[in-house]
Design a protein around this motif. Structure first.
Motif, mmCIF file in Angstrom:
data_model
loop_
_atom_site.group_PDB
_atom_site.id
_atom_site.type_symbol
_atom_site.label_atom_id
_atom_site.label_comp_id
_atom_site.label_asym_id
_atom_site.label_seq_id
_atom_site.Cartn_x
_atom_site.Cartn_y
_atom_site.Cartn_z
ATOM 1 N N LYS A 70 1.010 -0.606 0.569
ATOM 2 C CA LYS A 70 -0.377 0.201 0.090
ATOM 3 C C LYS A 70 0.762 1.293 -0.141
ATOM 4 N N ASN A 71 1.916 1.289 0.510
ATOM 5 C CA ASN A 71 3.108 2.479 0.795
ATOM 6 C C ASN A 71 3.660 2.108 -0.863
ATOM 7 N N MET A 72 4.433 1.639 -0.825
ATOM 8 C CA MET A 72 4.304 1.683 -2.280
ATOM 9 C C MET A 72 3.607 2.184 -4.053
ATOM 10 N N LEU A 73 2.031 1.356 -3.842
ATOM 11 C CA LEU A 73 1.316 1.608 -4.510
ATOM 12 C C LEU A 73 0.773 3.514 -4.216
ATOM 13 N N ASN A 74 0.836 4.061 -2.719
ATOM 14 C CA ASN A 74 0.344 5.424 -2.246
ATOM 15 C C ASN A 74 1.370 6.518 -2.637
ATOM 16 N N GLY A 80 -2.254 9.954 -0.299
ATOM 17 C CA GLY A 80 -1.814 9.144 0.813
ATOM 18 C C GLY A 80 -0.734 9.385 1.628
ATOM 19 N N GLU A 81 -0.881 8.582 3.036
ATOM 20 C CA GLU A 81 0.317 9.061 3.937
ATOM 21 C C GLU A 81 0.972 7.707 4.013
ATOM 22 N N GLN A 82 2.253 7.520 4.335
ATOM 23 C CA GLN A 82 3.309 6.151 4.543
ATOM 24 C C GLN A 82 2.727 5.580 5.656
#
Length: 400
Positions: A70-74, A80-82
């Motif tokens: 999800k972090n990589m997609l954001n 969005g936040e990490q």
């Protein structure tokens, strides 16, 4: 009826296995396995218990992986936040999953209570663990960057040792997936040696030696040769190391690194015959080999054969004119020869020649990292220029 009754009992899971299968955490299940392994009914149950450990470890991996993804997609979408995730827990869970998978495999391919071999978990675990196994390299690098050497060794070592497991042997196109195996094995060798685990270091180094990449293979040879000279506490140890080095020397087609270490071993053991034979054999095949000429000169120098040593060292220097140690040895031998003469003119001639080689050694190695040229050069200056010359004084202070 007795046979049927026995079969029906074995058809049900043991209480020990039921408790393990009901566990909610990896640690809980692991503790139950450790305490009740002997209470389980055969290899099938033990394999099932370890497979449960794989499931629980992967639950943790998948939880953290979802945050990472999800972090990589954001980051890609710049929205969005990490979110923070448990890096240590993630890497530990990967290690636990692979290790448990290997244990599961061990029992899964053993005969069951009926004497049959019917693996149930081999293919599923192979499919879910093989690609995940690559993350052990990242785990090792992360631990290494944090100077947690024990963790680095643990993860790198698991990546290397798991390659030979039957769990992964039949993976399609395995060599392509294992392209990092040689380099990781080399790194694991270093960590194992630093942790004073020589047997483990040798084991990993043998795997690194199988890599055919020229630079890596050369490093592995250097490591293996060095490892074989470590931990020698008796003559028997030394003789065993020599035999292994000889085998490696033949296998690696007379590699120069192995030659140098093997000849040094012979020298330290005062085995002049074997050392002479090794040097002569090397020079017969390669008359201008620097290492062989240098070792020949050193042997002659140690025996006080100044003319022979000077000739050998000069040939070695012609092959590698940058080597400060050989240049220094030439100077030392010339000085020693001069000191034994009663003819002042001949002495001056030899010291003058010596000075040329020693000044070249000084130029190539000004900080004396490889050769201590300063004292023989001081002898030359003292003889040729006198005690009060500034050059002599400078070297005098250097040698105090």
């Amino acid at each position: 009826m007795m046979v049927l009754g026995t079969s029906s009992v074995f058809a049900k899971d043991s209480d020990a296995l039921k408790a393990i299968m009901s566990a909610k955490t990896f640690v809980e299940a692991q503790n139950l396995i450790n305490s009740s392994l002997s209470q389980m009914q055969g290899n099938e149950e033990i394999a099932k218990a370890y497979n449960k450990l794989v499931d629980l470890a992967l639950d943790k991996v998948n939880k953290e992986q979802a945050i990472i993804d999800k972090n990589m997609l954001n980051q890609q979408l710049k929205q969005g936040e990490q979110q923070k995730y448990d890096t240590i827990g993630y890497y530990n869970a990967i290690y636990d999953a692979v290790q448990s998978g290997l244990e599961c495999e061990k029992y899964d391919i053993m005969p069951n209570l009926k004497g049959s071999i019917k693996p149930k978990f081999h293919k599923p675990n192979q499919e879910r663990l093989f690609n995940l196994r690559l993350q052990l390299i990242n785990a090792g690098q992360d631990a290494g960057n944090k100077q947690i050497k024990e963790e680095a060794l643990k993860n790198f070592g698991m990546y290397v040792s798991s390659s030979a497991s039957s769990l992964f042997k039949d993976v399609a196109n395995k060599p392509a997936y294992d392209q990092y195996l040689g380099e990781v094995a080399r790194v694991a060798t270093v960590y194992a040696y630093q942790d004073k685990k020589l047997d483990l270091a040798n084991q990993y180094c043998d795997i690194a030696l199988q890599d055919t990449a020229k630079a890596l293979h050369k490093e592995a040879i250097s490591l293996k040769s060095y490892l074989l000279t470590q931990g020698l506490s008796s003559k028997a140890d030394s003789l065993k190391a020599v035999e292994t080095l000889k085998e490696l020397y033949v296998k690696e087609n007379g590699d120069d690194q192995i030659f140098s270490i093997l000849s040094s071993m012979y020298s330290n053991m005062n085995n002049k015959t074997e050392m002479t034979n090794l040097i002569n054999e090397k020079l017969q095949k390669d008359p201008n080999n620097f290492n062989a000429l240098a070792m020949k000169g050193q042997s002659e120098m140690n025996a006080g054969k100044w003319d022979d040593a000077i000739a050998s060292f000069k040939k070695a220097s012609a092959a590698n004119e940058k080597d400060a140690l050989v240049l220094t040895y030439i100077g030392f031998c010339l000085n020693s020869k001069a000191a034994a003469l009663n003819n002042a003119a001949e002495q001056q001639k030899l010291y003058t020649e010596s000075m040329g080689y020693l000044e070249k050694a000084r130029s190539n190695d000004p900080n004396r990292e490889h050769a201590n040229w300063s004292y023989p050069l001081y002898q030359c200056y003292y003889t040729l220029y006198g005690a009060n010359d500034s050059r002599t004084k400078a070297l005098e202070s250097m040698n105090k």
